[in-house]
Design a protein around this motif. Structure first.
Motif, mmCIF file in Angstrom:
data_model
loop_
_atom_site.group_PDB
_atom_site.id
_atom_site.type_symbol
_atom_site.label_atom_id
_atom_site.label_comp_id
_atom_site.label_asym_id
_atom_site.label_seq_id
_atom_site.Cartn_x
_atom_site.Cartn_y
_atom_site.Cartn_z
ATOM 1 N N ARG A 287 36.114 50.130 32.882
ATOM 2 C CA ARG A 287 36.310 48.982 31.990
ATOM 3 C C ARG A 287 35.131 48.814 31.028
ATOM 4 O O ARG A 287 35.295 48.473 29.855
ATOM 5 C CB ARG A 287 36.499 47.703 32.818
ATOM 6 C CG ARG A 287 37.848 47.618 33.507
ATOM 7 C CD ARG A 287 38.125 46.211 34.012
ATOM 8 N NE ARG A 287 37.158 45.786 35.030
ATOM 9 C CZ ARG A 287 37.313 45.990 36.328
ATOM 10 N NH1 ARG A 287 38.391 46.653 36.779
ATOM 11 N NH2 ARG A 287 36.418 45.569 37.184
ATOM 12 N N LYS B 252 41.273 40.499 33.125
ATOM 13 C CA LYS B 252 42.418 40.291 34.018
ATOM 14 C C LYS B 252 42.436 41.331 35.136
ATOM 15 O O LYS B 252 42.721 41.019 36.304
ATOM 16 C CB LYS B 252 43.720 40.355 33.227
ATOM 17 C CG LYS B 252 43.936 39.151 32.310
ATOM 18 C CD LYS B 252 45.226 39.305 31.517
ATOM 19 C CE LYS B 252 45.444 38.127 30.556
ATOM 20 N NZ LYS B 252 46.672 38.290 29.750
ATOM 21 N N GLU B 253 42.155 42.591 34.771
ATOM 22 C CA GLU B 253 42.111 43.658 35.790
ATOM 23 C C GLU B 253 41.042 43.359 36.839
ATOM 24 O O GLU B 253 41.254 43.558 38.040
ATOM 25 C CB GLU B 253 41.835 45.000 35.115
ATOM 26 C CG GLU B 253 42.997 45.537 34.299
ATOM 27 C CD GLU B 253 42.634 46.807 33.561
ATOM 28 O OE1 GLU B 253 41.536 47.350 33.838
ATOM 29 O OE2 GLU B 253 43.428 47.266 32.717
ATOM 30 N N SER B 254 39.883 42.911 36.382
ATOM 31 C CA SER B 254 38.783 42.590 37.296
ATOM 32 C C SER B 254 39.176 41.467 38.245
ATOM 33 O O SER B 254 38.961 41.550 39.462
ATOM 34 C CB SER B 254 37.539 42.199 36.500
ATOM 35 O OG SER B 254 36.511 41.795 37.364
ATOM 36 N N SER C 4 36.402 51.200 38.811
ATOM 37 C CA SER C 4 37.147 50.512 37.741
ATOM 38 C C SER C 4 36.199 49.754 36.821
ATOM 39 O O SER C 4 36.416 49.672 35.603
ATOM 40 C CB SER C 4 38.169 49.540 38.355
ATOM 41 O OG SER C 4 39.147 50.250 39.085
ATOM 42 N N ARG C 5 35.153 49.190 37.431
ATOM 43 C CA ARG C 5 34.178 48.455 36.623
ATOM 44 C C ARG C 5 33.523 49.375 35.593
ATOM 45 O O ARG C 5 33.314 48.994 34.429
ATOM 46 C CB ARG C 5 33.123 47.814 37.523
ATOM 47 C CG ARG C 5 32.186 46.863 36.777
ATOM 48 C CD ARG C 5 31.127 46.293 37.707
ATOM 49 N NE ARG C 5 31.744 45.509 38.772
ATOM 50 C CZ ARG C 5 31.573 45.724 40.064
ATOM 51 N NH1 ARG C 5 30.816 46.743 40.464
ATOM 52 N NH2 ARG C 5 32.152 44.968 40.960
ATOM 53 N N LYS D 263 42.173 40.561 39.070
ATOM 54 C CA LYS D 263 43.243 41.028 39.954
ATOM 55 C C LYS D 263 42.669 41.819 41.125
ATOM 56 O O LYS D 263 43.073 41.642 42.278
ATOM 57 C CB LYS D 263 44.226 41.884 39.161
ATOM 58 C CG LYS D 263 45.428 42.398 39.966
ATOM 59 C CD LYS D 263 46.404 43.107 39.040
ATOM 60 C CE LYS D 263 47.632 43.619 39.808
ATOM 61 N NZ LYS D 263 47.310 44.731 40.664
ATOM 62 N N GLN D 264 41.712 42.724 40.831
ATOM 63 C CA GLN D 264 41.118 43.541 41.904
ATOM 64 C C GLN D 264 40.316 42.673 42.888
ATOM 65 O O GLN D 264 40.353 42.911 44.091
ATOM 66 C CB GLN D 264 40.223 44.618 41.292
ATOM 67 C CG GLN D 264 40.997 45.773 40.675
ATOM 68 C CD GLN D 264 40.097 46.899 40.241
ATOM 69 O OE1 GLN D 264 39.002 46.667 39.724
ATOM 70 N NE2 GLN D 264 40.545 48.131 40.454
ATOM 71 N N GLU E 114 42.116 42.204 28.672
ATOM 72 C CA GLU E 114 42.807 43.026 29.672
ATOM 73 C C GLU E 114 41.867 43.428 30.810
ATOM 74 O O GLU E 114 42.233 43.392 31.990
ATOM 75 C CB GLU E 114 43.387 44.278 29.013
ATOM 76 C CG GLU E 114 44.625 44.043 28.182
ATOM 77 C CD GLU E 114 45.145 45.329 27.562
ATOM 78 O OE1 GLU E 114 44.518 46.396 27.843
ATOM 79 O OE2 GLU E 114 46.146 45.292 26.834
ATOM 80 N N THR E 115 40.650 43.812 30.428
ATOM 81 C CA THR E 115 39.684 44.224 31.467
ATOM 82 C C THR E 115 39.305 43.046 32.364
ATOM 83 O O THR E 115 39.110 43.223 33.576
ATOM 84 C CB THR E 115 38.415 44.823 30.828
ATOM 85 O OG1 THR E 115 37.789 43.844 29.991
ATOM 86 C CG2 THR E 115 38.733 46.060 30.018
#
Length: 560
Positions: free
Chosen positions: A174, A199-201, A170-171, A203-204, A196-197
């Motif tokens: 992103r 927040k995704e980071s 994912s990194r 969250k993971q 957004e990226t």
């Protein structure tokens, strides 16, 4: 239990030995020529073992006998009793069969098998601890918990690693999205993508932390369930360790030895207090200490002794049935060093200079190298007791000279020296690179079935009995030898050896070991029988000259 009375152990000679002169001094046990009296006694013991000995111990001499094959070292001690009668005592190293004492042989210095003694009592207690530990380890609830615990640890590791790999992927995605956004989108839109990226980071990372915490909580719970079992096992193991250490110390204190002055020392004193080392396994159980202890305890005067091997040879050591051997150094050296105090003992032959009166023949010499024909019984380098050697003599004339390789003291023949360090390094590279050709001539004490062949037996030093070498496939260094038979005469074989490697005692062990030629070199006092000399000669050496670069070779014919 068999009687340990003197009448059971004192054996008169069956043969007339009245014409055999007594030795002037007692045997130096670590290097000796067997005295005729000791040989006569040994042969009488061997006849007893062949005809009258009743025991279930499997020496490996009867192919139909079942059980583990274990050859044994036996010993004889010629003695005079209180009224001057000549006879002998017999002993074996270690234990036979179930450890019961046998009437013909002297007892151990300390009998661990004696009923009711502290060793037997504590051995029962330690055995009970082992049984209790085993019972817990085999408990079905404990085993089920252990399985669940290990499976949980394995599964947690897999899931956490999978999650980490997903984060890594994912990194990368992103990063690509951010790069693309910055290049193709407006500043405001790019900022939205970047937020957004982030927040995704976050969250993971949060999900990974939750996963790790959940698994850790589950594993902690399982550990709590296992803890009573593990605590009890650890408690029992600590008690076992403490009892074993105390028992070992008590055993060392009870293994007490006398010397000729009737002074007494224990294994604890001899090894730990005097030398600062733990006694090796089996120390005090060899034949020689048993024999001397019984003699001193019964007012018997030691005259001479020897030890011989009975049975099949071990896989690693070289031991021939009925052959005579010196006492071992690691176990018996310190003990006999004390026990012989008060006896007039033969001088250690290793302290004599075997090179006295011998000269070194220089075969070739130039500005770089010296090629010498070393006589037999001449040290290559200074020894523990004798400093006279090829190296010390050459350095008197050439202080910067180096021995490029060595020959055993008993081996005669060609030996190479470099006149300076630079030349030495060049020649050493040839030896380590195996570009040097060597040929040895030997006479073997027997005949061979195969007239040529290849021997591959890895070797290492016997740490408990230096300088002997052992065949060892686990820790040994590669040792390889080619050979070819030259002639046979009078039951002896003249042979050429072509060593590919150059290990200590390589040719001697490869010749004598049952997995090698099983035929020792004549005069090999370590792995065969002693004679006037070791019949091994370094006859040919070929190498590249370190200065000229030319291939050179030297040959010197053997004198046997």
């Amino acid at each position: 239990m068999a009687s340990t009375s003197l009448s059971d152990k004192f054996h008169f000679f069956e043969e007339d030995v009245s014409q055999i002169d007594l030795p002037e001094k007692f045997t130096f046990p670590f290097s000796y020529q067997a005295h005729p009296l000791a040989i006569t006694a040994a042969k009488q013991v061997q006849r007893y073992l062949e005809s009258s000995f009743e025991n279930n111990h499997n020496f490996g001499l009867d192919p139909d006998q079942e059980g583990l094959i274990i050859g044994k070292m036996f010993g004889v001690l010629v003695i005079r009793n209180q009224v001057g009668q000549l006879g002998f005592l017999a002993a074996y190293s270690g234990k036979l069969d179930q450890g019961d004492q046998l009437p013909y042989f002297v007892p151990p210095v300390f009998d661990v098998f004696e009923k009711g003694n502290f060793y037997r009592v504590e051995e029962v207690n330690i055995s009970a601890l082992n049984s209790e530990i085993e019972s817990i380890e085999k408990n079905t609830s404990f085993q089920a918990l252990q399985n669940v615990f290990q499976e949980s640890k394995d599964q947690s590791a897999r899931e956490i690693e999978d999650q980490k790999e997903a984060i890594r992927q994912s990194r990368k995605e992103r990063k690509e999205r951010k790069t693309e956004a910055l290049e193709s989108l407006s500043t405001e839109e790019a900022k939205r993508i970047i937020d957004e990226t982030i927040k995704e980071s976050l969250k993971q990372k949060y999900e990974l932390r939750v996963l790790q915490e959940n698994w850790q909580n589950k594993i902690d719970e399982l550990e709590k369930e296992l803890e009573p079992f593990l605590f009890k096992i650890e408690q029992l193991k600590e008690e076992r360790k403490s009892r074993s250490n105390k028992l070992q110390k008590q055993l060392f204190e009870n293994y007490t030895f006398l010397n000729a002055h009737q002074e007494e020392q224990s294994l604890l004193t001899i090894f730990i207090e005097n030398l600062g080392i733990t006694p090796p396994a089996g120390a005090g159980e060899c034949a020689a200490p048993k024999l001397l202890q019984f003699a001193y305890s019964n007012d018997l005067k030691p005259v001479t002794m020897l030890e011989f091997w009975w049975g099949a040879s071990p896989k690693s050591e070289i031991r021939k049935h009925k052959e005579y051997y010196p006492a071992c150094n690691s176990k018996c050296g310190p003990i006999l060093g004390f026990m012989l105090d008060g006896l007039e003992v033969d001088e250690n032959p290793m302290k004599n200079n075997p090179a006295e009166g011998k000269e070194l023949e220089i075969i070739f010499e130039d500005e770089s190298i010296i090629v010498i024909n070393k006589p037999a019984d001449f040290l290559s380098v200074p020894g523990r007791f004798v400093k006279d050697s090829v190296q010390t003599r050459i350095r008197k004339k050439y202080p910067d000279a180096f021995l490029v390789h060595r020959l055993d003291q008993g081996t005669s023949g060609i030996i190479l020296l470099a006149k300076n360090h630079e030349v030495y390094v060049k020649l050493q590279r040839q030896f380590t690179g195996r570009t040097v050709s060597k040929k040895y001539v030997a006479i073997l004490d027997g005949l061979l079935k195969e007239k040529e062949g290849f021997i591959d037996l890895p070797l290492r030093v016997d740490l408990e009995n230096r300088p002997f070498q052992l065949v060892c496939y686990e820790h040994g260094k590669p040792a390889k030898t080619k050979y070819e038979v030259i002639s046979e005469e009078n039951g002896k074989t003249r042979i050429h050896f072509y060593p590919i490697t150059g290990r200590t005692h390589q040719l001697r062990v490869h010749a004598a070991h049952p997995s090698g030629l099983n035929t020792p070199i004549v005069g090999d006092d370590l792995y065969g029988k002693s004679a006037d000399r070791l019949h091994l000669h370094a006859a040919h050496l070929e190498f590249t000259h370190p200065t000229t670069g030319e291939r050179v070779n030297f040959t010197k014919k053997e004198e046997f």
